[in-house]
Design a protein around this motif. Structure first.
Motif, PDB file in Angstrom:
ATOM      1  N   ALA A  38       2.899 -18.151  35.292  1.00 53.96           N
ATOM      2  CA  ALA A  38       3.806 -19.305  35.340  1.00 53.96           C
ATOM      3  C   ALA A  38       3.319 -20.336  36.358  1.00 53.96           C
ATOM      4  O   ALA A  38       3.411 -21.547  36.119  1.00 53.96           O
ATOM      5  N   ALA A  39       2.788 -19.858  37.491  1.00 55.13           N
ATOM      6  CA  ALA A  39       2.233 -20.780  38.484  1.00 55.13           C
ATOM      7  C   ALA A  39       1.019 -21.514  37.906  1.00 55.13           C
ATOM      8  O   ALA A  39       0.848 -22.726  38.125  1.00 55.13           O
ATOM      9  N   GLY A  40       0.192 -20.800  37.160  1.00 58.20           N
ATOM     10  CA  GLY A  40      -0.948 -21.436  36.510  1.00 58.20           C
ATOM     11  C   GLY A  40      -0.506 -22.469  35.481  1.00 58.20           C
ATOM     12  O   GLY A  40      -1.115 -23.531  35.357  1.00 58.20           O
ATOM     13  N   ALA A  41       0.568 -22.171  34.767  1.00 59.61           N
ATOM     14  CA  ALA A  41       1.098 -23.128  33.791  1.00 59.61           C
ATOM     15  C   ALA A  41       1.631 -24.375  34.493  1.00 59.61           C
ATOM     16  O   ALA A  41       1.453 -25.496  34.007  1.00 59.61           O
ATOM     17  N   ALA A  42       2.274 -24.182  35.650  1.00 56.11           N
ATOM     18  CA  ALA A  42       2.779 -25.330  36.411  1.00 56.11           C
ATOM     19  C   ALA A  42       1.627 -26.200  36.905  1.00 56.11           C
ATOM     20  O   ALA A  42       1.701 -27.441  36.850  1.00 56.11           O
ATOM     21  N   VAL A  43       0.554 -25.568  37.366  1.00 59.30           N
ATOM     22  CA  VAL A  43      -0.629 -26.324  37.801  1.00 59.30           C
ATOM     23  C   VAL A  43      -1.236 -27.079  36.615  1.00 59.30           C
ATOM     24  O   VAL A  43      -1.639 -28.234  36.735  1.00 59.30           O
ATOM     25  N   ALA A  44      -1.275 -26.434  35.456  1.00 63.21           N
ATOM     26  CA  ALA A  44      -1.825 -27.090  34.264  1.00 63.21           C
ATOM     27  C   ALA A  44      -0.970 -28.277  33.841  1.00 63.21           C
ATOM     28  O   ALA A  44      -1.506 -29.322  33.444  1.00 63.21           O
ATOM     29  N   LEU A  45       0.348 -28.142  33.933  1.00 66.10           N
ATOM     30  CA  LEU A  45       1.226 -29.267  33.591  1.00 66.10           C
ATOM     31  C   LEU A  45       1.031 -30.428  34.567  1.00 66.10           C
ATOM     32  O   LEU A  45       1.006 -31.595  34.165  1.00 66.10           O
ATOM     33  N   ALA A  46       0.895 -30.099  35.855  1.00 64.67           N
ATOM     34  CA  ALA A  46       0.670 -31.155  36.847  1.00 64.67           C
ATOM     35  C   ALA A  46      -0.682 -31.828  36.614  1.00 64.67           C
ATOM     36  O   ALA A  46      -0.798 -33.056  36.715  1.00 64.67           O
ATOM     37  N   ALA A  47      -1.706 -31.046  36.296  1.00 64.34           N
ATOM     38  CA  ALA A  47      -3.032 -31.613  36.041  1.00 64.34           C
ATOM     39  C   ALA A  47      -3.022 -32.472  34.781  1.00 64.34           C
ATOM     40  O   ALA A  47      -3.720 -33.489  34.709  1.00 64.34           O
ATOM     41  N   ALA A  48      -2.241 -32.068  33.784  1.00 65.97           N
ATOM     42  CA  ALA A  48      -2.157 -32.867  32.556  1.00 65.97           C
ATOM     43  C   ALA A  48      -1.504 -34.216  32.828  1.00 65.97           C
ATOM     44  O   ALA A  48      -1.809 -35.200  32.155  1.00 65.97           O
ATOM     45  N   GLY A  49      -0.615 -34.258  33.821  1.00 62.80           N
ATOM     46  CA  GLY A  49      -0.025 -35.530  34.209  1.00 62.80           C
ATOM     47  C   GLY A  49      -1.040 -36.449  34.873  1.00 62.80           C
ATOM     48  O   GLY A  49      -0.949 -37.671  34.774  1.00 62.80           O
ATOM     49  N   LEU A  50      -2.008 -35.853  35.549  1.00 61.68           N
ATOM     50  CA  LEU A  50      -3.060 -36.645  36.202  1.00 61.68           C
ATOM     51  C   LEU A  50      -4.126 -37.119  35.232  1.00 61.68           C
ATOM     52  O   LEU A  50      -4.773 -38.135  35.461  1.00 61.68           O
ATOM     53  N   PHE A  51      -4.338 -36.353  34.174  1.00 55.27           N
ATOM     54  CA  PHE A  51      -5.345 -36.683  33.165  1.00 55.27           C
ATOM     55  C   PHE A  51      -4.662 -36.926  31.825  1.00 55.27           C
ATOM     56  O   PHE A  51      -4.525 -36.011  31.020  1.00 55.27           O
ATOM     57  N   PRO A  52      -4.229 -38.150  31.567  1.00 51.81           N
ATOM     58  CA  PRO A  52      -3.541 -38.418  30.309  1.00 51.81           C
ATOM     59  C   PRO A  52      -4.465 -38.138  29.113  1.00 51.81           C
ATOM     60  O   PRO A  52      -5.650 -38.426  29.148  1.00 51.81           O
ATOM     61  N   GLY A  53      -3.915 -37.550  28.115  1.00 45.43           N
ATOM     62  CA  GLY A  53      -4.695 -37.207  26.927  1.00 45.43           C
ATOM     63  C   GLY A  53      -5.183 -35.772  26.946  1.00 45.43           C
ATOM     64  O   GLY A  53      -5.609 -35.253  25.917  1.00 45.43           O
ATOM     65  N   ALA A  54      -5.149 -35.121  28.102  1.00 44.88           N
ATOM     66  CA  ALA A  54      -5.573 -33.720  28.192  1.00 44.88           C
ATOM     67  C   ALA A  54      -4.375 -32.833  27.908  1.00 44.88           C
ATOM     68  O   ALA A  54      -3.278 -33.055  28.421  1.00 44.88           O
ATOM     69  N   SER A  55      -4.581 -31.841  27.108  1.00 42.95           N
ATOM     70  CA  SER A  55      -3.509 -30.911  26.752  1.00 42.95           C
ATOM     71  C   SER A  55      -3.266 -29.934  27.892  1.00 42.95           C
ATOM     72  O   SER A  55      -4.225 -29.357  28.423  1.00 42.95           O
ATOM     73  N   PRO A  56      -2.012 -29.720  28.281  1.00 38.33           N
ATOM     74  CA  PRO A  56      -1.726 -28.717  29.314  1.00 38.33           C
ATOM     75  C   PRO A  56      -2.211 -27.323  28.917  1.00 38.33           C
ATOM     76  O   PRO A  56      -2.655 -26.556  29.769  1.00 38.33           O
ATOM     77  N   LEU A  57      -2.150 -27.000  27.631  1.00 40.32           N
ATOM     78  CA  LEU A  57      -2.610 -25.696  27.167  1.00 40.32           C
ATOM     79  C   LEU A  57      -4.122 -25.564  27.354  1.00 40.32           C
ATOM     80  O   LEU A  57      -4.607 -24.528  27.820  1.00 40.32           O
ATOM     81  N   LEU A  58      -4.860 -26.604  27.041  1.00 36.64           N
ATOM     82  CA  LEU A  58      -6.313 -26.567  27.231  1.00 36.64           C
ATOM     83  C   LEU A  58      -6.670 -26.441  28.710  1.00 36.64           C
ATOM     84  O   LEU A  58      -7.553 -25.658  29.079  1.00 36.64           O
TER      85      LEU A  58
END
Length: 92
Positions: A28-48
């Motif tokens: 879940a912490a990794g998913a939260a980091v991925a969601l935050a990173a996806a906000g920084l990189f528009p167009g990047a999928s949080p799942l990817l």
């Protein structure tokens, strides 16, 4: 003759899930980091981003046995659901 059904007891389910909790929390912490990173990189999928993050951490990070049951559950079942939903999103 009337059959009497015993009420459902959640104790065995909770007892079986207890070993998976630490690994699920790390996931879940990794998913939260991925969601935050996806906000920084528009167009990047949080799942990817989460998949790439998981690959990097699995190859570089420490391997703790206490995390294995939860991470196995997340990688087998939850990841499959995420990939299926990503495929559904691409199909629409």
């Amino acid at each position: 003759m009337v059959a009497v059904m015993s009420p459902l007891r959640p104790e065995p389910v909770l007892r079986r899930m207890r070993p998976a909790v630490p690994g699920l929390l790390v996931g879940a912490a990794g998913a939260a980091v991925a969601l935050a990173a996806a906000g920084l990189f528009p167009g990047a999928s949080p799942l990817l981003i989460a998949i790439v993050l998981g690959v990097v951490v699995a190859n570089v990070g420490p391997h703790l046995a206490v995390l294995e049951p939860g991470l196995t559950l997340a990688s087998k079942h939850l990841l499959r659901i995420g990939v299926a939903l990503l495929g559904l999103q691409l199909a629409i």
